[in-house]
Write an enzyme that holds these catalytic residues in place. Structure first.
Site, mmCIF file in Angstrom:
data_model
loop_
_atom_site.group_PDB
_atom_site.id
_atom_site.type_symbol
_atom_site.label_atom_id
_atom_site.label_comp_id
_atom_site.label_asym_id
_atom_site.label_seq_id
_atom_site.Cartn_x
_atom_site.Cartn_y
_atom_site.Cartn_z
ATOM 1 N N LYS A 57 1.039 48.469 14.297
ATOM 2 C CA LYS A 57 0.012 48.655 13.014
ATOM 3 C C LYS A 57 -1.269 49.579 13.395
ATOM 4 C CE LYS A 57 -0.135 44.210 11.890
ATOM 5 N NZ LYS A 57 0.975 43.678 12.660
ATOM 6 N N THR A 58 -2.074 48.860 14.726
ATOM 7 C CA THR A 58 -3.046 49.328 15.268
ATOM 8 C C THR A 58 -3.095 50.802 15.468
ATOM 9 O OG1 THR A 58 -3.771 47.248 16.027
ATOM 10 C CG2 THR A 58 -5.110 48.928 17.029
ATOM 11 N N GLU A 107 -5.859 47.857 8.576
ATOM 12 C CA GLU A 107 -4.710 47.222 9.130
ATOM 13 C C GLU A 107 -4.154 46.017 8.384
ATOM 14 O OE1 GLU A 107 -3.389 45.241 13.485
ATOM 15 O OE2 GLU A 107 -4.880 47.080 13.450
#
Length: 456
Positions: free
Chosen positions: A120-121, A165
């Site tokens: 995700k990051t 996020e």
């Protein structure tokens, strides 16, 4: 939730990556902001330097001193926390971090949420880099510090795009309404909350229904759980994958762990990409980011440049120092699948030996995934295991210890604290080695200690 008429906000767990970003956003918007965390860090020091009052340790006295009108808590802070317990007794409204983030995001014209178990990051950072390369104004609220920004957030105008996020833990992402919903992948994680894979996938199905009218879901066509998630979704969708999907890769070429490839869109060449972050897994992350860029109408040239310019995020295979010619690095990975990816990246980079410094995260995860962690850690040359990072849990229910994992490892040893770990690295280190600290707790402090005491 609303902050109408509110002037003073207190954040319990203010030192976390997302919480600290929200603290700065509120502070920059003119709110009086204060908060607490369990330990000093570079993040809490930064917040203090801005004029935000940060208490180390949780106490009801902190709330009495600050007299906040609203309290925001991270999910790691439970209702029995002394600050939260006092606030509830005193009638001070308490909201989850995700509620505040959802409220902030509702002000943006085009929220782009990045969800999934792994990546995700990095994918959020790649999308932000793509938008930056296009020259457009944008905002980003990311769960880790992006090296290009030297921050985990950037705030632009609310009439533009905001990349954020979107975490599934405790259904946090159900507070968000993206216009573009990117699902990088789905794997069994946070099972102490979801209990079953069906429940986890069902939560993602609910999240998809939060996608704004006229919006688009971007999903992984090579992830079976993602395919189950999307099978009955009726809205607009775009898929990505190495060989399957609307957005794919061809002519993939690795060089010293870095990959170049061609992005294909519906079978036609869209753009060429040369990544600056290592690992085959980042080809998939880049395809997810490229797919989001295509949905946003960004040019091939900007997507190519943005993906090349992306220099990574903190705590993602981050170099710290060398010791006796060995490299010491740190990674946020905390799931067996993510460990596997990290170890494969290390092999691609040509290290002779890989020594994992594993900090088990939470008693529940350690117990539930004991065999999976043992299996993946057995792949490397040696493993140093630290005590379990308890986070939000106690061991009363689980009765599990780091030594239980070591007993399953043919290549493992237990060390009781970071001082002993640092000493072992000094003793073992040889040219060509990689020592990599792993976990989403405070294991990065071990890498920092090794650097201070023994770094070349």
């Amino acid at each position: 939730m609303t902050l109408d008429g509110v002037k003073k906000v207190y954040l319990a767990g203010i030192g976390g990556s997302s919480m600290s970003s929200l603290a700065e956003i509120l502070f920059n918007r003119g709110y009086s902001v204060s908060g607490s965390d369990m330990q000093n860090s570079a993040t809490t020091e930064r917040l203090s330097s801005l004029g935000i009052k940060v208490y180390i340790g949780h106490s009801e006295d902190n709330i009495k001193n600050e007299c906040p009108e609203v309290i925001i808590r991270t999910d790691a802070v439970q209702e029995n926390n002394p600050e939260i317990a006092y606030a509830l007794q005193a009638g001070i409204p308490v909201h989850r971090r995700a509620e505040l983030l959802g409220m902030i995001l509702d002000g943006y014209k085009t929220p782009v949420g990045v969800a999934g178990t792994h990546g995700k990051t990095t994918t959020s950072g790649m999308i932000a880099s793509i938008i930056a390369a296009s020259g457009a104004d944008y905002s980003a609220i990311i769960g880790g510090k992006v090296k290009q920004l030297d921050s985990s957030y950037i705030i632009g105008r609310e009439d533009n795009v905001c990349v954020f996020e979107s975490c599934e833990y405790k259904d946090s992402f159900l507070n968000f309404n993206p216009f573009v919903s990117v699902i990088v992948n789905i794997a069994e994680d946070h099972m102490e909350y979801f209990k079953t894979l069906d429940n986890l996938i069902g939560s993602f199905k609910k999240y998809l229904r939060n996608t704004k009218e006229g919006g688009t879901v971007v999903y992984n066509a090579e992830c079976e759980n993602s395919l189950t998630m999307i099978d009955d979704y009726k809205g607009q969708k775009v898929s990505f994958g190495i060989v399957k999907g609307s957005v794919t890769a061809s002519d993939i070429f690795p060089r010293n762990g870095l990959y170049s490839f061609t992005v294909m869109y519906h079978g036609e060449k869209f753009c060429d990409v040369s990544l600056s972050v290592p690992g085959a897994h980042n080809v998939k992350n880049a395809l997810a980011a490229a797919a989001a860029g295509i949905v946003l109408g960004i040019s091939p040239e900007a997507i190519s440049k943005g993906l090349h310019d992306f220099a990574g995020t903190k705590r993602r295979f981050e170099y710290h120092c060398t010791v006796n010619g060995a490299v010491v690095a740190d990674d946020y990975a905390h799931h067996p699948d993510a460990y596997d990816v990290t170890f494969r990246t290390a092999r691609e980079l040509g290290f002779k030996r890989v020594i994992a410094i594993h900090q088990p995260h939470t008693f529940s995860r350690t117990k539930m995934l004991m065999k999976e962690f043992a299996q993946v850690l057995s792949q490397v040359d040696h493993v140093i295991v630290s005590p379990i990072y308890a986070a939000r849990e106690t061991n009363d229910e689980y009765n599990v210890y780091a030594e239980d994992l070591v007993a399953l490892l043919p290549n493992g040893e237990y060390q009781p604290d970071f001082e002993h770990i640092a000493q072992r690295v000094k003793e073992m280190a040889q040219p060509g080695d990689l020592f990599i600290t792993l976990g989403c707790g405070n294991i990065y402090l071990a890498a920092e200690l090794i650097t201070r005491k023994y770094g070349d």
